[in-house]
Design a protein around this motif. Structure first.
Motif, PDB file in Angstrom:
ATOM      1  N   SER A  29      39.411  39.372  26.121  1.00 23.09           N
ATOM      2  CA  SER A  29      39.172  41.091  26.179  1.00 23.09           C
ATOM      3  C   SER A  29      39.899  41.569  24.925  1.00 23.09           C
ATOM      4  N   CYS A  81      37.544  45.908  27.182  1.00 21.65           N
ATOM      5  CA  CYS A  81      38.563  46.043  28.187  1.00 21.65           C
ATOM      6  C   CYS A  81      38.194  46.534  29.493  1.00 21.65           C
ATOM      7  N   ARG A  85      43.775  41.818  23.949  1.00 17.32           N
ATOM      8  CA  ARG A  85      44.522  40.795  24.384  1.00 17.32           C
ATOM      9  C   ARG A  85      44.716  39.717  23.204  1.00 17.32           C
TER      10      ARG A  85
END
Length: 489
Positions: A243, A331, A246
């Motif tokens: 994501s 996300c 991340r």
């Protein structure tokens, strides 16, 4: 002095000075000469040492030649002279030299003569050894890379010619291109694994018209290795799906670290510059790590890596690793947390219902509920919401700050959403509501009584107005009386 006293004295003298015949003494020493006579002999000179025994009736058996450096030679001959010839090979052939001879005496026993006088041979030593250097300080190189050897002799004006040796066998396929007598260079254009081994060098120095070989240099060990294989690229998360925002971690690992290494990472065939998108690079031995603390948006692509080895001042690249697909997903959006009752105030013992609602299309999700940061409940669902029911709320179970989140399955990985907004739940005890209920009931009763009094009052008022028009002068008989018996008993 009497005769009796002379006998012990003669006996003692006989012990101290034993009587013997001339035949029992060693034969006299021979005569020794060396030719040619030189102040200093060079390596390669031929020297003749002649040993001549004096005449005697005894039969000759042979000669013995010896040097103080430890060598000795026996020669069998019946002649009374002999010349021993040898070549000077080094300092060990110098030093003091002498000779003896052996005869068979009258008792038919061999008797060695006394040693001749010593002659001294001064031998000039080999020229000092040169120094051999390789362009690779470690002696390890890669197949296909050049090998350059440099043989350097001590400073001097004498004419020199150089030699290179591999495993003690002279290498002849090289050209001496040096412009002086100090050094020579030997180069292998493209090395192979057959060039693995020990190399040495030496030189000949021209002295008095003769080439005198030097001592050999110290050996240089060469190890030619095969080219490095392609490194291996690892990705974290292993699925390659991450994501945005991340962490994304790329690890490049090579199979060896014999040389100084440097690593490169590529995306779609283009090298990733250091520090791109806040990336951090860490090298450790035979591996390197490229970390993106937050994966950049639209950073999907095919990733690979390579390693370069420094060989003799040249960086030699390996083949690139196999490409790894990386997908950077948007996300997941923040979920909403709903409460029932909506106010978040629940009576002790009553139920509390929490609903976590995800936005977006239906997908396989894992929902998680948290109270004060600790996970309380989780559910796998293929829908957009999950329910968490607390059948009987208590202060311990229900009071606190509640949040939720969900993980969405993408390919073989789970991508987590942000946490929902925090909702505060308070639990109220029932004992605190009794006075409030009683008060409300009393107020309702009071209100009802008041309403009844108002109604009664209104009815009385209404009745007063009806009879207000009746006076004694009025004749009630003029008013009709329905359902009333008019007879008067």
């Amino acid at each position: 002095m009497g005769p009796l006293r002379l006998v012990p004295l003669l006996a003692s003298l006989q012990i101290l000075l034993p009587l013997g015949s001339p035949a029992d003494l060693p034969p006299p020493p021979p005569n020794i000469t060396a030719t040619p006579e030189k102040t200093q002999y060079l390596i390669g000179d031929t020297v003749s040492i002649r040993c001549v025994a004096p005449w005697s009736k005894d039969r000759m058996q042979g000669f013995q030649f010896l040097g103080t450096s430890g060598w000795a030679v026996d020669v069998r001959t019946s002649r009374r002279s002999y010349t021993y010839r040898f070549n000077i090979t080094g300092p060990k052939d110098g030093g003091l030299h002498a000779c003896t001879y052996t005869v068979i005496n009258r008792f038919r026993r061999p008797v060695r003569s006394q040693e001749s006088s010593f002659i001294f041979l001064s031998v000039k030593d080999h020229p000092p050894q040169p120094t051999l250097a390789l362009n690779s300080s470690t002696g390890v190189t890669i197949e296909g890379q050049p090998l350059v050897f440099l043989c350097t002799a001590p400073a001097g004006d004498a004419e020199r010619r150089f030699h290179f040796y591999k495993k003690k066998v002279e290498v002849t396929n090289w050209g001496n291109s040096n412009s002086s007598y100090i050094e020579a260079r030997f180069q292998v254009e493209k090395s192979s694994q057959n060039d693995t081994g020990n190399f040495t060098c030496g030189y000949d120095e021209k002295t008095e018209g003769r080439w005198i070989p030097s001592y050999r240099s110290q050996a240089v060990e060469v190890l030619v290795k095969e080219p490095a294989s392609a490194p291996r690229l690892g990705v974290d998360p292993p699925s390659g799906v991450v994501s945005e925002d991340r962490p994304l971690r790329l690890t490049c690992v090579t199979s060896r670290d014999d040389f100084r290494l440097r690593f490169g990472f590529y995306r779609n065939g283009v090298k990733i510059p250091p520090g791109q998108a806040g990336s951090i690079t860490r090298d450790a031995g035979n591996s390197s790590e490229l970390l993106f603390p937050q994966s950049p948006r639209s950073f999907s692509g095919k990733f690979s890596c390579e390693v370069e080895e420094e060989v003799g001042g040249t960086w030699v690249p390996s083949p690139q690793s196999e490409a790894v697909d990386v997908t950077v997903k948007d996300c997941p959006s923040q979920p909403a947390l709903l409460l029932d009752p909506p106010s978040g105030e629940v009576v002790d013992g009553n139920p509390l219902l929490l609903t976590c609602v995800a936005n977006g299309p239906t997908a396989q999700r894992k929902f998680f509920f948290y109270k004060d940061g600790a996970e309380q409940f989780s559910e796998m669902a293929t829908k957009d919401r999950s329910l968490y029911n607390i059948p009987e709320a208590t202060d311990t179970v229900a009071t606190g700050q509640f949040t939720c989140r969900y993980e969405e399955r993408v390919s073989d990985t789970w991508i987590s959403s942000p946490f929902s907004q925090t909702m505060m739940v308070l639990t109220q005890a029932r004992s605190q509501l009794i006075p409030l209920v009683a008060g409300c009931a009393a107020g309702a009763a009071t209100l009802l009584l008041g309403l009844l009094l108002v109604v009664c009052f209104c009815r009385k008022r209404r009745g007063g107005v009806h009879w207000k028009g009746l006076h004694n002068k009025d004749d009630p008989s003029t008013y009709p009386m329905a359902n009333v018996n008019s007879s008067i008993s």
